[in-house]
Design a protein around this motif. Structure first.
Motif, mmCIF file in Angstrom:
data_model
loop_
_atom_site.group_PDB
_atom_site.id
_atom_site.type_symbol
_atom_site.label_atom_id
_atom_site.label_comp_id
_atom_site.label_asym_id
_atom_site.label_seq_id
_atom_site.Cartn_x
_atom_site.Cartn_y
_atom_site.Cartn_z
ATOM 1 N N ILE A 131 -33.251 -44.414 -89.243
ATOM 2 C CA ILE A 131 -34.212 -43.427 -89.733
ATOM 3 C C ILE A 131 -35.571 -44.086 -89.939
ATOM 4 C CG2 ILE A 131 -34.686 -41.681 -91.490
ATOM 5 C CD1 ILE A 131 -32.127 -41.151 -89.994
ATOM 6 N N GLY A 132 -36.627 -43.337 -89.643
ATOM 7 C CA GLY A 132 -37.977 -43.697 -90.050
ATOM 8 C C GLY A 132 -38.484 -45.008 -89.505
ATOM 9 N N ASN A 133 -39.086 -45.817 -90.390
ATOM 10 C CA ASN A 133 -39.696 -47.079 -89.987
ATOM 11 C C ASN A 133 -38.688 -48.077 -89.434
ATOM 12 O OD1 ASN A 133 -42.377 -46.430 -90.700
ATOM 13 N ND2 ASN A 133 -41.937 -46.845 -92.858
ATOM 14 N N ASP A 134 -37.418 -47.916 -89.821
ATOM 15 C CA ASP A 134 -36.405 -48.844 -89.319
ATOM 16 C C ASP A 134 -36.235 -48.732 -87.802
ATOM 17 O OD1 ASP A 134 -36.019 -49.543 -91.925
ATOM 18 O OD2 ASP A 134 -34.276 -48.252 -92.229
ATOM 19 N N VAL A 135 -36.653 -47.587 -87.222
ATOM 20 C CA VAL A 135 -36.546 -47.409 -85.779
ATOM 21 C C VAL A 135 -37.436 -48.420 -85.038
ATOM 22 C CG1 VAL A 135 -37.015 -45.794 -83.885
ATOM 23 C CG2 VAL A 135 -35.930 -44.989 -85.992
ATOM 24 N N PHE A 136 -38.583 -48.769 -85.642
ATOM 25 C CA PHE A 136 -39.542 -49.636 -84.952
ATOM 26 C C PHE A 136 -39.178 -51.106 -85.048
ATOM 27 C CE2 PHE A 136 -42.080 -45.961 -86.592
ATOM 28 C CZ PHE A 136 -42.151 -45.310 -85.381
ATOM 29 N N GLY A 137 -38.057 -51.407 -85.711
ATOM 30 C CA GLY A 137 -37.652 -52.802 -85.805
ATOM 31 C C GLY A 137 -37.039 -53.342 -84.531
ATOM 32 N N ASP A 138 -36.589 -52.462 -83.642
ATOM 33 C CA ASP A 138 -35.935 -52.883 -82.402
ATOM 34 C C ASP A 138 -36.547 -52.101 -81.244
ATOM 35 O OD1 ASP A 138 -34.313 -53.574 -80.320
ATOM 36 O OD2 ASP A 138 -32.433 -53.314 -81.403
ATOM 37 N N PRO A 139 -37.054 -52.784 -80.215
ATOM 38 C CA PRO A 139 -37.649 -52.050 -79.075
ATOM 39 C C PRO A 139 -36.678 -51.104 -78.392
ATOM 40 C CG PRO A 139 -38.237 -54.382 -78.992
ATOM 41 C CD PRO A 139 -37.219 -54.233 -80.075
ATOM 42 N N ALA A 140 -35.376 -51.428 -78.416
ATOM 43 C CA ALA A 140 -34.398 -50.556 -77.770
ATOM 44 C C ALA A 140 -34.277 -49.228 -78.494
ATOM 45 C CB ALA A 140 -33.038 -51.249 -77.707
ATOM 46 N N LEU A 141 -34.497 -49.221 -79.818
ATOM 47 C CA LEU A 141 -34.387 -47.991 -80.586
ATOM 48 C C LEU A 141 -35.586 -47.070 -80.345
ATOM 49 C CD1 LEU A 141 -33.132 -49.450 -83.991
ATOM 50 C CD2 LEU A 141 -31.767 -48.280 -82.244
ATOM 51 N N LYS A 142 -36.764 -47.651 -80.077
ATOM 52 C CA LYS A 142 -37.957 -46.832 -79.893
ATOM 53 C C LYS A 142 -37.833 -45.920 -78.677
ATOM 54 C CE LYS A 142 -40.961 -50.216 -79.973
ATOM 55 N NZ LYS A 142 -42.289 -50.908 -79.989
ATOM 56 N N SER A 143 -37.110 -46.373 -77.672
ATOM 57 C CA SER A 143 -36.993 -45.575 -76.451
ATOM 58 C C SER A 143 -36.067 -44.379 -76.619
ATOM 59 C CB SER A 143 -36.498 -46.453 -75.298
ATOM 60 O OG SER A 143 -35.217 -46.984 -75.600
ATOM 61 N N THR A 144 -35.250 -44.382 -77.676
ATOM 62 C CA THR A 144 -34.290 -43.280 -77.869
ATOM 63 C C THR A 144 -34.586 -42.459 -79.113
ATOM 64 O OG1 THR A 144 -32.777 -44.740 -79.086
ATOM 65 C CG2 THR A 144 -32.475 -44.579 -76.696
ATOM 66 N N MET A 145 -35.720 -42.696 -79.763
ATOM 67 C CA MET A 145 -35.984 -41.967 -81.006
ATOM 68 C C MET A 145 -36.320 -40.506 -80.711
ATOM 69 S SD MET A 145 -39.696 -43.431 -82.167
ATOM 70 C CE MET A 145 -41.177 -43.185 -81.209
ATOM 71 N N LYS A 146 -35.907 -39.641 -81.627
ATOM 72 C CA LYS A 146 -36.115 -38.205 -81.499
ATOM 73 C C LYS A 146 -36.560 -37.657 -82.842
ATOM 74 C CE LYS A 146 -32.550 -37.691 -77.933
ATOM 75 N NZ LYS A 146 -31.280 -37.027 -77.554
ATOM 76 N N THR A 147 -37.050 -36.423 -82.798
ATOM 77 C CA THR A 147 -37.477 -35.750 -84.016
ATOM 78 C C THR A 147 -36.616 -34.505 -84.213
ATOM 79 O OG1 THR A 147 -39.324 -34.598 -85.102
ATOM 80 C CG2 THR A 147 -39.241 -34.534 -82.701
ATOM 81 N N PRO A 148 -36.323 -34.150 -85.456
ATOM 82 C CA PRO A 148 -35.505 -32.944 -85.694
ATOM 83 C C PRO A 148 -36.293 -31.651 -85.553
ATOM 84 C CG PRO A 148 -36.071 -33.973 -87.770
ATOM 85 C CD PRO A 148 -36.589 -34.882 -86.703
ATOM 86 N N TYR A 149 -37.580 -31.742 -85.259
ATOM 87 C CA TYR A 149 -38.423 -30.552 -85.216
ATOM 88 C C TYR A 149 -38.713 -30.150 -83.768
ATOM 89 C CZ TYR A 149 -39.412 -31.693 -90.104
ATOM 90 O OH TYR A 149 -39.306 -31.973 -91.431
ATOM 91 N N ASP A 150 -38.884 -28.864 -83.585
ATOM 92 C CA ASP A 150 -39.430 -28.326 -82.345
ATOM 93 C C ASP A 150 -40.619 -27.467 -82.746
ATOM 94 O OD1 ASP A 150 -40.028 -27.347 -79.886
ATOM 95 O OD2 ASP A 150 -38.197 -26.183 -79.621
ATOM 96 N N GLY A 151 -41.811 -28.063 -82.611
ATOM 97 C CA GLY A 151 -42.977 -27.405 -83.181
ATOM 98 C C GLY A 151 -42.927 -27.504 -84.688
ATOM 99 N N PRO A 152 -43.224 -26.429 -85.406
ATOM 100 C CA PRO A 152 -43.182 -26.495 -86.875
ATOM 101 C C PRO A 152 -41.801 -26.223 -87.464
ATOM 102 C CG PRO A 152 -44.060 -24.390 -86.192
ATOM 103 C CD PRO A 152 -43.806 -25.161 -84.927
ATOM 104 N N LEU A 153 -40.819 -25.904 -86.622
ATOM 105 C CA LEU A 153 -39.506 -25.480 -87.116
ATOM 106 C C LEU A 153 -38.457 -26.558 -86.892
ATOM 107 C CD1 LEU A 153 -39.487 -21.805 -85.761
ATOM 108 C CD2 LEU A 153 -40.259 -22.639 -87.994
ATOM 109 N N ILE A 154 -37.470 -26.581 -87.778
ATOM 110 C CA ILE A 154 -36.350 -27.521 -87.669
ATOM 111 C C ILE A 154 -35.330 -26.946 -86.687
ATOM 112 C CG2 ILE A 154 -34.484 -28.656 -88.917
ATOM 113 C CD1 ILE A 154 -36.198 -28.365 -91.474
ATOM 114 N N THR A 155 -34.926 -27.773 -85.727
ATOM 115 C CA THR A 155 -33.931 -27.332 -84.741
ATOM 116 C C THR A 155 -32.682 -28.193 -84.753
ATOM 117 O OG1 THR A 155 -35.048 -28.672 -83.051
ATOM 118 C CG2 THR A 155 -35.671 -26.350 -83.186
ATOM 119 N N ASN A 156 -32.733 -29.364 -85.363
ATOM 120 C CA ASN A 156 -31.554 -30.228 -85.419
ATOM 121 C C ASN A 156 -31.255 -30.526 -86.891
ATOM 122 O OD1 ASN A 156 -29.663 -32.389 -85.283
ATOM 123 N ND2 ASN A 156 -30.413 -32.939 -83.246
#
Length: 773
Positions: free
Chosen positions: A85-110
């Motif tokens: 979650i969050g800033n911990d994603v940027f600790g590993d370059p492999a994680l940055k390529s697979t990061m996603k957001t739970p939002y689609d526009g202003p609404l939560i979709t996941n």
């Protein structure tokens, strides 16, 4: 190249180069755990689509601030899937390529991701013995303006059923920010520029008037996407792929709001303005070019001498080979001459048998070889001159003038060869005579021109200049005709289409005179096809020159050659004609007058064009370090004001909505009472125009709003436009401040009320959404 670079430095000072930024490193890593946890203290959750800010309200600042991203990682050894979650994603370059957001526009979709993020948040806030995942603190949470029912429903279910929270309340982030920067009972207009949308909300007595609130579906995320599209159109072959983090940082760092967009847009590409506005951004590039060490003049002279000696040796070797071949041919000539004398009395059959043993086909082949050998030996003995040996016309071809009936069969064959040789000889003589006559005419013409110049140079120059002007005029006319072929509505293009149509109609029984004539001469076609009469008339073939523009290209080439020849004469003899007066110089590209050049390359000359003018090898230009570096640069100029201007003119991005200023004008003039004197609603709200959210950090935002409000407010109306102290975090600060108020206590929906009334039940308060019926 060196001269070009020096000239650029002398004429223009070097521009500042900014590095293209990717994902910015988090401020602290790992996320801290809260050390002053108390039960029953409200937890404030500002869950923005870009960033989450969480903390207990007994602290003046949020404990955790992290981006709203999630990354899943599969640990194959442990056979487990990890959620980062969050800033911990940027600790590993492999994680940055697979990061996603739970939002689609202003609404939560996941909602699974939202649950992971809430788990992460509560783990960093709540310390002490675990209560089976139960959260014993009240929750204050943000939600978007006009939040849909299903969004609040799922969030209620998650908080009350998964975390067993005692009570919760929702509010709007921009109103929380206004509450943090006001007394709580103020009047004003809140303009919140967020990540996914921008809202305009009037506030009276500290309460947001939700029935008059407006939302523009444009925020920071749409701005970076629009900037990305603009740069893709501007640099379609840019070697580096720009991701959303690149364009987001470009938007935040270099875009600004123009105080007078139309006026600035008119002059932004003027050289003096562009010099200050243009921003050069350098994308990362590795230049693996090993510069060769410059050689001294002495080393260059040695190399030249070495090449000269090598060439001399090659010439000597070639001469030696020629001498060896000549000696061999002489030996063969002497040998076969003696052989010819010795076999002169032999019968023809025996002679041919001996010749076949020596490798010849027959006696004729032997005679040909001897003739060729004799010619080669004589030419070599005469010094290898390529000039043809003198031919005695009277005796060289004795059989040509003798009738065939007086000749034998062998003599008739020989006569044909002699005719061929005579025809070749006469053709060569005619060519020599034509060349001689042309050379004499050229010498005579140059002599006349020289006498003319010596007699009256001014008259000669005037005549040549008139001739040059006429030739240039013809060139431009033919060039214009060639361009007209590209326009299908032009007369030339219409005529060409007419010609093509006539050719096509010949097969379908065209009634034109030409077609009737072709059909009458159908028996003259090669394949005797009565339907294919094209080519029977010689005029038919000229149609191809009318259909294509080949003849125009030939004329342009000839006219260009003539222009160059006349200009060379004028440059040589006319003291008042210089290179600047030539046709090429008049049509030379001037980058300072090119809007497209300044838009793409900024207020500096294109180094590629400058190098091409010097004439080096194209591969050298393509691999030059400076060219490679320039090709990885982005020039931001018009985009710096065009992208933020969409907040005020959404139609620029194709958005069918009103801008901030238009919405504000409609609000104070029509939606409110429209009274601009003490006691009126419009009078009070314009005295506190409040700007918050991430977009509020754009330079000149408050100045632009001031100018626009002045344009539609009555003269003398007091106006104040201000920005939040911390546009990014003041929403959380407002939640922390509001947590201890009476309105907050009245706004909570308890778990018992949720279970009794259902997820559609809300309690209205001044800083949140309302139920519009």
């Amino acid at each position: 190249m060196t001269q070009t670079k020096v000239k650029e430095v002398e004429d223009f000072p070097p521009q500042d180069i900014h590095i293209l930024k990717d994902i910015r490193a988090p401020p602290q890593h790992p996320e801290p755990f809260y050390q002053n946890y108390q039960s029953d203290v409200p937890i404030a959750l500002d869950i923005g689509t870009s960033t989450w800010r969480i903390g207990l309200t007994n602290s003046p600042e949020p404990n955790n601030v992290f981006p709203a991203v999630v990354s899943r990682y599969r640990d194959r050894r442990a056979m487990a899937t990890l959620t980062i979650i969050g800033n911990d994603v940027f600790g590993d370059p492999a994680l940055k390529s697979t990061m996603k957001t739970p939002y689609d526009g202003p609404l939560i979709t996941n909602w699974d991701y939202i649950e992971y993020m809430l788990d992460y948040s509560f783990e960093h806030l709540i310390t002490g013995p675990s209560d089976n995942g139960r959260v014993n603190n009240p929750i204050i949470m943000t939600e978007p303006l006009t939040c849909p029912f299903n969004q609040r429903k799922y969030m209620y279910e998650l908080l009350y059923e998964a975390y067993q929270v005692p009570k919760t309340v929702f509010g709007i982030d921009s109103l929380f920010s206004y509450y943090a920067n006001s007394s709580g009972h103020s009047d004003g207009i809140v303009i919140g520029g967020g990540h996914e949308s921008t809202c305009v909300i009037p506030v009276l007595q500290g309460r947001g008037i939700m029935s008059q609130a407006k939302r523009i579906d444009w925020g920071g995320d749409q701005s970076q996407q629009f900037l990305s599209k603009l740069l893709s159109l501007k640099y379609p072959y840019f070697p580096t792929k720009l991701n959303s983090h690149h364009t987001t940082n470009l938007f935040k760092d270099y875009c600004y709001i123009s105080e007078n967009y139309q006026e600035e847009l008119k002059h932004i590409l003027d050289m003096d303005v562009l010099e200050n506005v243009d921003v050069v951004v350098q994308a990362p590039v590795e230049i693996n070019v090993n510069p060769e060490k410059k050689k001294s003049e002495e080393e260059l002279a040695k190399q030249a001498q070495k090449r000269k000696e090598q060439g001399k040796r090659l010439q000597e070797q070639a001469q030696q080979k020629r001498l060896e071949k000549l000696a061999q041919k002489k030996e063969e000539w002497e040998y076969y001459s003696k052989f010819k004398e010795e076999t002169a009395d032999l019968p023809k059959e025996e002679l041919e048998a001996r010749l076949i043993n020596d490798g010849f086909d027959d006696l004729e082949d032997f005679n040909k070889y001897m003739t060729s050998l004799e010619r080669s030996v004589k030419k070599a003995e005469q010094g290898g001159d390529d000039e043809e040996e003198h031919v005695d016309v009277t005796s060289a071809w004795p059989l040509v003038d003798i009738p065939d009936d007086q000749l034998s069969e062998e003599q008739i064959k020989e006569k044909r060869k002699q005719k061929l040789h005579k025809a070749n000889y006469e053709a060569r003589e005619r060519t020599k005579e034509l060349k001689r006559q042309e050379e004499e005419a050229r010498i005579q013409f140059e002599k006349e021109q020289q006498e003319w110049r010596e007699r009256d140079l001014e008259d000669w120059c005037t005549t040549k200049r008139i001739q040059l002007a006429e030739t240039i005029s013809k060139y431009k006319e033919r060039q214009k005709l060639r361009e007209s072929f590209k326009d299908r509505k032009s007369a030339a293009a219409q005529q060409r289409m007419k010609n093509i149509a006539e050719l096509a109609n010949d097969e379908t029984g065209s009634t034109s005179a030409v077609s009737r004539k072709r059909r009458r001469n159908a028996n003259t076609t090669i394949d005797n096809d009565p339907n294919d009469t094209f080519g029977a008339n010689d005029d038919d073939w000229s149609i191809y020159r009318d259909i294509t523009n080949t003849s125009i290209e030939e004329e342009l080439s000839n006219l260009s050659t003539q222009i160059t020849a006349i200009e060379e004469e004028l440059l040589k003899h006319d003291p008042n004609f210089f290179h600047e007066d030539t046709f090429a110089a008049a049509t030379t590209f001037d980058w300072k007058n090119s809007v497209l050049h300044k838009f793409i390359h900024g207020p500096r000359p294109n180094i590629t064009i400058a190098m091409q003018a010097e004439g080096p090898d194209p591969d050298e230009i393509a691999n030059h370090p400076e060219i490679i570096r320039k090709n990885h640069q982005i020039h931001l100029n018009v985009e710096r004001i065009r992208v933020p201007e969409i907040l005020f003119q959404p139609n620029i991005a194709g958005l069918d909505q009103a801008g901030i200023s238009e919405l504000s004008s409609d609000l104070v003039n029509r939606r409110l009472d429209g009274v601009f004197r003490p006691g009126g609603q419009s009078y009070s709200v314009v005295q506190d125009v409040f700007v918050t959210g991430g977009l509020a950090l754009l330079p000149n935002f408050t100045n632009r709003l001031t100018n626009d409000f002045r344009s539609f407010l009555p003269v003398g109306t007091p106006l104040k436009v201000r920005m939040a102290k911390d546009p990014l975090s003041d929403a959380w600060h407002g939640m922390q401040k509001w947590a201890g108020s009476e309105d907050c206590e009245k706004g909570y929906v308890t778990k018992a009320e949720y279970e009794e009334y259902g997820p559609e039940y809300i309690k209205e308060h001044g800083l949140g959404n309302v139920c519009l019926r």
